[in-house]
Each structure stands twice: as C-alpha cells, then as structure tokens.
Scaffold this motif. Structure first.
Motif, PDB file in Angstrom:
ATOM      1  N   ARG A  97       0.779  -1.518  -0.089  1.00  0.00           N
ATOM      2  CA  ARG A  97      -0.042   0.065  -0.211  1.00  0.00           C
ATOM      3  C   ARG A  97       0.671   1.263  -0.144  1.00  0.00           C
ATOM      4  O   ARG A  97       0.518   2.355  -0.163  1.00  0.00           O
ATOM      5  N   VAL A  98       2.073   0.999   0.465  1.00  0.00           N
ATOM      6  CA  VAL A  98       2.969   2.413   0.133  1.00  0.00           C
ATOM      7  C   VAL A  98       3.849   1.891  -1.120  1.00  0.00           C
ATOM      8  O   VAL A  98       5.079   2.202  -0.824  1.00  0.00           O
ATOM      9  N   GLN A  99       3.341   1.685  -2.223  1.00  0.00           N
ATOM     10  CA  GLN A  99       3.999   1.551  -3.446  1.00  0.00           C
ATOM     11  C   GLN A  99       5.143   0.530  -3.578  1.00  0.00           C
ATOM     12  O   GLN A  99       6.114   0.584  -4.585  1.00  0.00           O
ATOM     13  N   THR A 100       5.079  -0.442  -2.486  1.00  0.00           N
ATOM     14  CA  THR A 100       6.280  -1.656  -2.836  1.00  0.00           C
ATOM     15  C   THR A 100       5.853  -2.367  -3.956  1.00  0.00           C
ATOM     16  O   THR A 100       4.494  -3.020  -3.961  1.00  0.00           O
ATOM     17  N   VAL A 101       6.612  -2.779  -5.091  1.00  0.00           N
ATOM     18  CA  VAL A 101       6.199  -3.501  -6.211  1.00  0.00           C
ATOM     19  C   VAL A 101       7.061  -4.799  -6.197  1.00  0.00           C
ATOM     20  O   VAL A 101       6.525  -5.923  -6.523  1.00  0.00           O
ATOM     21  N   GLU A 102       8.225  -4.645  -5.653  1.00  0.00           N
ATOM     22  CA  GLU A 102       9.150  -5.794  -5.637  1.00  0.00           C
ATOM     23  C   GLU A 102       9.730  -6.078  -4.299  1.00  0.00           C
ATOM     24  O   GLU A 102      10.081  -5.126  -3.504  1.00  0.00           O
ATOM     25  N   PHE A 103       9.521  -7.517  -3.719  1.00  0.00           N
ATOM     26  CA  PHE A 103      10.280  -7.694  -2.546  1.00  0.00           C
ATOM     27  C   PHE A 103      11.497  -8.458  -2.826  1.00  0.00           C
ATOM     28  O   PHE A 103      11.632  -9.663  -3.451  1.00  0.00           O
ATOM     29  N   HIS A 104      12.751  -7.907  -2.228  1.00  0.00           N
ATOM     30  CA  HIS A 104      13.968  -8.489  -2.471  1.00  0.00           C
ATOM     31  C   HIS A 104      14.554  -8.983  -0.990  1.00  0.00           C
ATOM     32  O   HIS A 104      14.440  -8.116  -0.073  1.00  0.00           O
ATOM     33  N   GLY A 105      15.009 -10.198  -0.762  1.00  0.00           N
ATOM     34  CA  GLY A 105      15.552 -10.525   0.642  1.00  0.00           C
ATOM     35  C   GLY A 105      16.761 -10.836   0.935  1.00  0.00           C
ATOM     36  O   GLY A 105      17.442 -11.344  -0.139  1.00  0.00           O
ATOM     37  N   TRP A 106      17.342 -10.421   1.996  1.00  0.00           N
ATOM     38  CA  TRP A 106      18.786 -11.000   2.169  1.00  0.00           C
ATOM     39  C   TRP A 106      18.691 -12.609   2.425  1.00  0.00           C
ATOM     40  O   TRP A 106      17.691 -13.153   2.341  1.00  0.00           O
ATOM     41  N   GLY A 107      19.859 -13.012   2.625  1.00  0.00           N
ATOM     42  CA  GLY A 107      20.108 -14.636   2.853  1.00  0.00           C
ATOM     43  C   GLY A 107      19.680 -15.073   4.401  1.00  0.00           C
ATOM     44  O   GLY A 107      19.946 -16.004   4.638  1.00  0.00           O
ATOM     45  N   SER A 108      19.396 -13.788   5.136  1.00  0.00           N
ATOM     46  CA  SER A 108      19.437 -14.174   6.547  1.00  0.00           C
ATOM     47  C   SER A 108      18.149 -13.338   7.336  1.00  0.00           C
ATOM     48  O   SER A 108      17.639 -12.570   6.634  1.00  0.00           O
ATOM     49  N   ARG A 109      17.815 -13.796   8.346  1.00  0.00           N
ATOM     50  CA  ARG A 109      16.670 -13.182   9.047  1.00  0.00           C
ATOM     51  C   ARG A 109      16.837 -12.562  10.314  1.00  0.00           C
ATOM     52  O   ARG A 109      17.839 -12.773  10.793  1.00  0.00           O
ATOM     53  N   PRO A 170      20.766 -22.141   9.791  1.00  0.00           N
ATOM     54  CA  PRO A 170      21.452 -20.796   9.909  1.00  0.00           C
ATOM     55  C   PRO A 170      22.483 -21.071  10.979  1.00  0.00           C
ATOM     56  O   PRO A 170      22.357 -20.799  12.097  1.00  0.00           O
ATOM     57  N   GLU A 171      23.574 -21.856  10.444  1.00  0.00           N
ATOM     58  CA  GLU A 171      24.693 -22.137  11.093  1.00  0.00           C
ATOM     59  C   GLU A 171      25.989 -21.219  10.770  1.00  0.00           C
ATOM     60  O   GLU A 171      26.711 -20.816  11.380  1.00  0.00           O
ATOM     61  N   ALA A 172      26.282 -21.600   9.353  1.00  0.00           N
ATOM     62  CA  ALA A 172      27.541 -21.140   8.901  1.00  0.00           C
ATOM     63  C   ALA A 172      27.513 -19.690   8.518  1.00  0.00           C
ATOM     64  O   ALA A 172      26.378 -19.113   8.421  1.00  0.00           O
ATOM     65  N   LYS A 173      28.530 -18.886   8.928  1.00  0.00           N
ATOM     66  CA  LYS A 173      28.520 -17.463   8.801  1.00  0.00           C
ATOM     67  C   LYS A 173      28.859 -17.027   7.078  1.00  0.00           C
ATOM     68  O   LYS A 173      28.820 -17.764   6.194  1.00  0.00           O
ATOM     69  N   TRP A 174      28.549 -15.573   6.878  1.00  0.00           N
ATOM     70  CA  TRP A 174      28.516 -15.102   5.520  1.00  0.00           C
ATOM     71  C   TRP A 174      29.606 -15.331   4.605  1.00  0.00           C
ATOM     72  O   TRP A 174      29.582 -16.010   3.570  1.00  0.00           O
ATOM     73  N   ASP A 175      30.747 -15.472   5.415  1.00  0.00           N
ATOM     74  CA  ASP A 175      31.872 -15.687   4.544  1.00  0.00           C
ATOM     75  C   ASP A 175      31.877 -16.889   4.191  1.00  0.00           C
ATOM     76  O   ASP A 175      32.394 -17.450   3.100  1.00  0.00           O
ATOM     77  N   SER A 176      31.657 -17.869   4.942  1.00  0.00           N
ATOM     78  CA  SER A 176      31.718 -19.312   4.623  1.00  0.00           C
ATOM     79  C   SER A 176      30.539 -19.754   3.483  1.00  0.00           C
ATOM     80  O   SER A 176      31.002 -20.415   2.621  1.00  0.00           O
ATOM     81  N   VAL A 177      29.552 -19.154   3.395  1.00  0.00           N
ATOM     82  CA  VAL A 177      28.402 -19.283   2.556  1.00  0.00           C
ATOM     83  C   VAL A 177      28.989 -18.773   1.032  1.00  0.00           C
ATOM     84  O   VAL A 177      28.839 -19.316   0.230  1.00  0.00           O
ATOM     85  N   ARG A 178      29.328 -17.575   1.273  1.00  0.00           N
ATOM     86  CA  ARG A 178      29.896 -16.901   0.096  1.00  0.00           C
ATOM     87  C   ARG A 178      31.171 -17.894  -0.689  1.00  0.00           C
ATOM     88  O   ARG A 178      31.040 -17.926  -1.679  1.00  0.00           O
ATOM     89  N   GLU A 179      32.052 -18.405   0.124  1.00  0.00           N
ATOM     90  CA  GLU A 179      33.213 -19.084  -0.271  1.00  0.00           C
ATOM     91  C   GLU A 179      32.888 -20.411  -0.912  1.00  0.00           C
ATOM     92  O   GLU A 179      33.232 -20.873  -1.999  1.00  0.00           O
ATOM     93  N   PHE A 180      31.808 -21.018  -0.421  1.00  0.00           N
ATOM     94  CA  PHE A 180      31.237 -22.149  -0.917  1.00  0.00           C
ATOM     95  C   PHE A 180      30.473 -21.674  -1.972  1.00  0.00           C
ATOM     96  O   PHE A 180      30.842 -22.671  -3.347  1.00  0.00           O
ATOM     97  N   ALA A 181      29.684 -20.810  -2.230  1.00  0.00           N
ATOM     98  CA  ALA A 181      28.958 -20.504  -3.460  1.00  0.00           C
ATOM     99  C   ALA A 181      30.077 -20.119  -4.451  1.00  0.00           C
ATOM    100  O   ALA A 181      29.934 -20.806  -5.685  1.00  0.00           O
ATOM    101  N   ASN A 216      25.100 -14.221  -2.317  1.00  0.00           N
ATOM    102  CA  ASN A 216      25.429 -14.676  -0.895  1.00  0.00           C
ATOM    103  C   ASN A 216      26.469 -14.082  -0.163  1.00  0.00           C
ATOM    104  O   ASN A 216      27.488 -14.784   0.355  1.00  0.00           O
ATOM    105  N   GLN A 217      26.320 -12.661  -0.108  1.00  0.00           N
ATOM    106  CA  GLN A 217      27.239 -12.040   0.873  1.00  0.00           C
ATOM    107  C   GLN A 217      26.249 -11.093   1.656  1.00  0.00           C
ATOM    108  O   GLN A 217      25.214 -10.858   1.082  1.00  0.00           O
ATOM    109  N   ARG A 218      26.732 -10.534   2.601  1.00  0.00           N
ATOM    110  CA  ARG A 218      25.981  -9.670   3.715  1.00  0.00           C
ATOM    111  C   ARG A 218      25.410  -8.583   2.829  1.00  0.00           C
ATOM    112  O   ARG A 218      26.313  -7.818   2.085  1.00  0.00           O
ATOM    113  N   THR A 219      24.318  -7.910   3.270  1.00  0.00           N
ATOM    114  CA  THR A 219      23.527  -6.894   2.366  1.00  0.00           C
ATOM    115  C   THR A 219      23.250  -7.094   1.077  1.00  0.00           C
ATOM    116  O   THR A 219      22.297  -6.376   0.717  1.00  0.00           O
ATOM    117  N   ALA A 220      23.726  -8.292   0.438  1.00  0.00           N
ATOM    118  CA  ALA A 220      23.235  -8.524  -0.843  1.00  0.00           C
ATOM    119  C   ALA A 220      21.710  -9.240  -0.842  1.00  0.00           C
ATOM    120  O   ALA A 220      21.434  -9.738   0.144  1.00  0.00           O
TER     121      ALA A 220
END
Length: 285
Positions: A97-109, A170-181, A216-220
């Motif tokens: 209702r406040v003009q959001t058209v697309e939802f983009h999500g982080w890899g974490s919550r 949700p166990e591995a940290k960002w660096d590990s997930v990015r390096e694996f990817a 697969n990196q923090r803030t992406a």
C-alpha cells in the motif's frame, strides 16, 4: 527527485493499484519465505522507482515506522542501519500500500543476521541465449548440488533467468556461505567454460550464463518467491518443481493476473515443501 538521493529508475507501464491487490491476495503464501527476513523493497511512485534499502536509505523509509519491524545492523562504515522485515501477511500488504512493487530478501533473518538460512545462485544469461539453454543449466546445477548432498529448488525469476535456491540451517556465517557458493560456481565454470562463467565484466560473459554467486554475501539480496516484478505485464517470481520445469518455456511464465493459479499451485503437493530442507553447508577445502 527531491525525496530521495538514491538512484532512481523510470517507472514502467504498470499498475501499482493492481499490484497492491495482488499482494493482498497472495501474502499468506509469501509469508513463510519473507517472515523475519531482512528486506530491500523496490518502490514506484511519482513515475520513478527506487530501492528502499533500509529506514534511512532513502529517508522515505520512515513511512514504514508503524507498518513493519526493524532490525539494527552494523555496517562496514561503522554506522548502524535499521533494516525492514515483516512478520505477517497484513504487513506484506501494508508494504504494497506504500508503493512496494518488488520484495528482495537477504539470505538471513532478523535475530540471525550473521548466519544465512539460504544460498541463491542466479543464472544470469546472455540475452541471446534461449530459455532451453537456461533450463539445461538449471538442471546441471540441480544435479551438482545433489551430488554434494544438497536439495535445491528452481525459482523462475520473472525476468530473464532462473534462481537456484538452496535452503540451509542458519549455522555457517556469511564468509563461509559466500566462499562455498564461489567455489561451487567456479568449479562449474572451469568444467564447462563454453556455457558458464563467473567473470564480472559483461563483455566476457557473451554467449554464456553468468553464475551469480555474489548474492550470497552480507547485505546482498535476491528476488523473493511470489514477488511481482516491475516490468511490462507484471510477471511474478514463481517457484516451480524440477519435474515441471522441462515444460515451461520462459522465465516470466506467470504474472499477477495468474494469482488464483499461483495460490492453487502453492497449496499443491508438488510445491508444498518447496524451498524447505534441513541441511548443513558442506565443508570445502
């Protein structure tokens, strides 16, 4: 634009009103994927579109103060920014209702910001490639992940490609997930350089599919399931089963006009467990 210093994009020929109605209907099936996930919202107003990256960027994020929740996240520059997240279908509709058209999500919550619960590989093709080629690539990634003991899921991006989604505990940290990817995609590109690349310069991607592991990196972020896309025809990022992908002929096969079909599909046995798997990130090296 006086209301935002952020980059803006020309608003396509879309109906924000129709999009809002779509989200009011589809929000319950979106919620499991969005709930407590940090979000970037692509909003369209005054004939321009822009990313609402957090509460202060741009300052229009203050409009969400009574609509959603915020998670404080420390940035590399030492500042703490307030990132948005939702916890209910009503809050998803409120964003629309406040003009959001697309939802983009982080890899974490929220509450687990430093430990991603999913990995996403975006198959970003050269525009000249056929969708059949992109599907073959998706199946190859599916087989490769399966060989590593990982379940993966296909998401039609609603744009030009396919996202391969790998849920994680949700166990591995960002660096590990990015390096694996990165290692996973680099290995595929080295094994099949005719079809795949991890090269960033666009001239080096010609005729190939860019395996985008950088989401697969923090803030992406990556587009979320059932999100509309701010494009002509209002396509939707739609989950699909591996057994039906062979019959699909484009990545924008569904639109907001297909909302009833999307709801039926979401409740079907075929997609009932889409994007769900309790699995650990394998060790590399």
């Amino acid at each position: 634009m006086v209301w935002t210093p952020e980059p803006t994009y020309e608003k396509p020929d879309i109906s924000v009103r129709a999009t809002t109605l779509y989200y009011q209907i589809v929000a319950p099936v979106m919620l499991p994927f969005l709930s407590r996930r940090l979000l970037n919202l692509f909003r369209c107003r005054e004939n321009k579109c822009f990313f609402q990256r957090n509460r202060e960027h741009p300052p229009t994020g203050k409009e969400f103060d009574k609509l959603v929740h915020f998670e404080p996240v420390l940035q590399k520059n030492g500042r703490t920014e307030q990132y948005l997240y939702v916890e209910s279908a009503e809050e998803i509709a409120a964003c629309a209702r406040v003009q959001t058209v697309e939802f983009h999500g982080w890899g974490s919550r929220a509450g687990e910001v430093e430990t991603p619960d999913r990995m996403v590989i975006d198959l970003d093709p050269d525009p000249k490639l056929s969708f059949e080629t992109i599907k073959e690539a998706a199946f190859q990634l599916h087989r490769s992940f399966k060989a590593l003991g990982l379940e993966s899921f296909a998401l039609l991006s609603g744009g030009k490609g396919i996202h391969i989604v790998v849920p994680l505990l949700p166990e591995a940290k960002w660096d590990s997930v990015r390096e694996f990817a990165k290692a996973f995609c680099s290995t595929l590109a080295e094994a099949d350089p005719k079809h795949f690349t991890v090269a960033l310069p666009k001239p080096r991607r010609r005729g190939r599919i860019f395996l985008d592991f950088l989401r697969n990196q923090r803030t992406a972020t990556a587009i979320m399931p059932y999100s509309a896309r701010a494009r002509s025809g209002m396509p939707v990022a739609a989950p699909v089963g591996w057994d039906e992908l062979e019959q699909i002929d484009r990545s924008d096969a569904f639109s907001i006009a297909d909302v009833e079909q999307l709801l039926e599909r979401a409740k079907s046995r075929k997609l009932g467990n889409w994007g769900t798997a309790k699995q650990h990130l394998p060790l590399i090296g």
